[in-house]
Design an enzyme around this catalytic site. Structure first.
Site, PDB file in Angstrom:
ATOM      1  CE  LYS A  75      -3.835   1.967   2.748  1.00  0.00           C
ATOM      2  NZ  LYS A  75      -4.707   1.713   3.918  1.00  0.00           N
ATOM      3  CB  SER A 149      -7.366   4.347   3.226  1.00  0.00           C
ATOM      4  OG  SER A 149      -6.654   3.484   4.116  1.00  0.00           O
ATOM      5  CB  SER A 173      -8.321   1.391   5.995  1.00  0.00           C
ATOM      6  OG  SER A 173      -8.750   2.716   6.170  1.00  0.00           O
TER       7      SER A 173
END
Length: 412
Positions: A75, A149, A173
């Site tokens: 990520k 996210s 997330s």
């Protein structure tokens, strides 16, 4: 789009390791064959990935790591040496010299990192619209958000571009984008004391793959399962599809021998108010120009008196005890989302206070396990005539292995 596989990940890795360079080339071709708004990647570096594959090919078999040859993107909040890290905004882009220790451990276990997956700016929202970069498309719901996210990670796995993607979770997330894209998202147990909501995890195509990559063996035994479909946080409502799917899963678990019963909300508004203030307090340390939602959080955090910050952390840390006192259960079963993913731009068009409130209405359960530190997982459940619905299982007293065991009974 591939959301599952009958072949265990360990067997797929064994097959891939016989010609790792070709396997990595195939992954890279798949990733770069679609646009960045579709594949979920913020950056891809074929040279680094292929050099890594060649290096791993030369490692003697008896010295290879447990995840040897696994193509696993990281990520775009976590620095990896040599790969751009933008933290969800082009204005923050840098090329790190050092690799985050968590990613470094993955490398020691033999993974190949082909690039970085998209995130919202600083990972602060439940949708994925990075600043100055394309909003990530949802492979399951065209035109709608993939959630955040970790939206880029979820999109990449949902498309079958990778089997596993790194993700992080400070308020849902990992699990929110997994629910939005029909994938499995696991937040492992973590130490949440001191108002620490965030931990690292993975989005995968199956519970079995998640168990393998975490190195945890699913444990199957009878558990006490509490069912809650009323929102824990926010003032929203829950769609009938989410409610009916949860109760169908509850019936299935009951048939398998688990003791299933409904539970009530264990607390009022105070715990989530504490979470919101802890989040705002942590936002103070985000440097530089920022998007409207982050600027609002920073200003809100800066305006909090020191006494309130301390009180918020104390209230946050009290949640595990409150839950244990209120619920005599091992696992909590809820929807993951209150309704299907809204269109891209739905949240960001709102003024920041309403943006935050609307995100809470959409994701009213996941944050609990960021406060308790308990492991939690989203699993997709097939529903006739529509994309799968995400259901959420969170550990109240169950071990991580026990949670994955019951999750695997919902989704292999």
């Amino acid at each position: 789009m591939v959301n599952g596989s009958a072949v265990p990940l360990v067997d797929r890795l064994h097959t891939a390791s016989t010609d790792l360079a070709r396997t990595v080339e195939r992954h890279l071709s798949d990733i770069t064959g679609v646009s960045s708004s579709v594949n979920g990647f913020a950056a891809v570096d074929p040279d680094i990935a292929l050099q890594r594959a060649q290096f791993l090919d030369a490692v003697p078999v008896d010295r290879r790591g447990r995840l040897h040859g696994l193509v696993l993107p990281v990520k775009d909040l976590m620095p990896v040496s040599g790969l751009p890290c933008s933290y969800g905004s082009v204005t923050r882009t840098e090329i790190p010299v050092d690799t985050d220790p968590w990613a470094a451990q993955l490398l020691r276990e033999g993974v190949v990192i082909p690039g970085k997956t998209q995130t919202s700016e600083m990972g602060m929202t439940a949708y994925c619209e990075p600043v100055g970069m394309p909003a990530v498309a949802n492979p399951l719901w065209p035109g709608r958000t993939p959630g955040g996210s970790s939206g880029g990670a979820a999109a990449a796995v949902a498309l079958g571009l990778v089997d596993v993607a790194h993700a992080s979770d400070g308020g849902g997330s990992i699990r929110v984008p997994a629910a939005s894209t029909g994938t499995v998202g696991v937040k492992p147990p973590h130490d949440s004391t001191g108002g620490s909501p965030t931990t690292q995890g993975f989005i995968t195509r199956s519970v079995a793959d998640a168990a393998f990559v975490f190195g945890v063996r699913p444990v199957h035994r009878r558990l006490r399962v509490g069912v809650l479909v009323e929102p824990l946080h926010g003032d929203g409502s829950v769609s009938p599809e989410m409610v009916s799917t949860v109760f169908s899963v509850a019936d299935r678990l009951s048939d398998l021998g688990h003791r299933v019963r409904e539970v009530s909300r264990p607390y009022g508004e105070r715990p989530f108010a504490a979470f919101a203030d802890v989040l705002a307090s942590r936002s103070i340390h985000i440097p530089g120009p920022a998007s409207d939602i982050i600027e609002w959080l920073r200003e809100r955090g800066a305006a909090l008196p020191e006494a309130r910050r301390a009180e918020a952390v104390a209230d946050f840390d009290a949640v595990p005890g409150t839950i244990l006192s209120a619920w005599d259960i091992d696992v909590l079963l809820t929807p993951t989302l209150a309704h299907d993913p809204p269109e891209i731009g739905h949240f960001s068009r709102l003024e920041p206070p309403e943006d935050f409130a609307e995100q809470t209405r959409w994701t009213p359960w996941a944050t609990l396990f960021n406060m308790t530190g308990g492991a939690a997982v989203n699993v997709p459940v097939a529903v006739a005539g529509r994309p799968p619905v995400g259901v959420h299982l969170g550990s109240v007293r169950a071990t991580f292995g026990e949670l994955l065991g019951v999750a695997s009974q919902v989704h292999p």
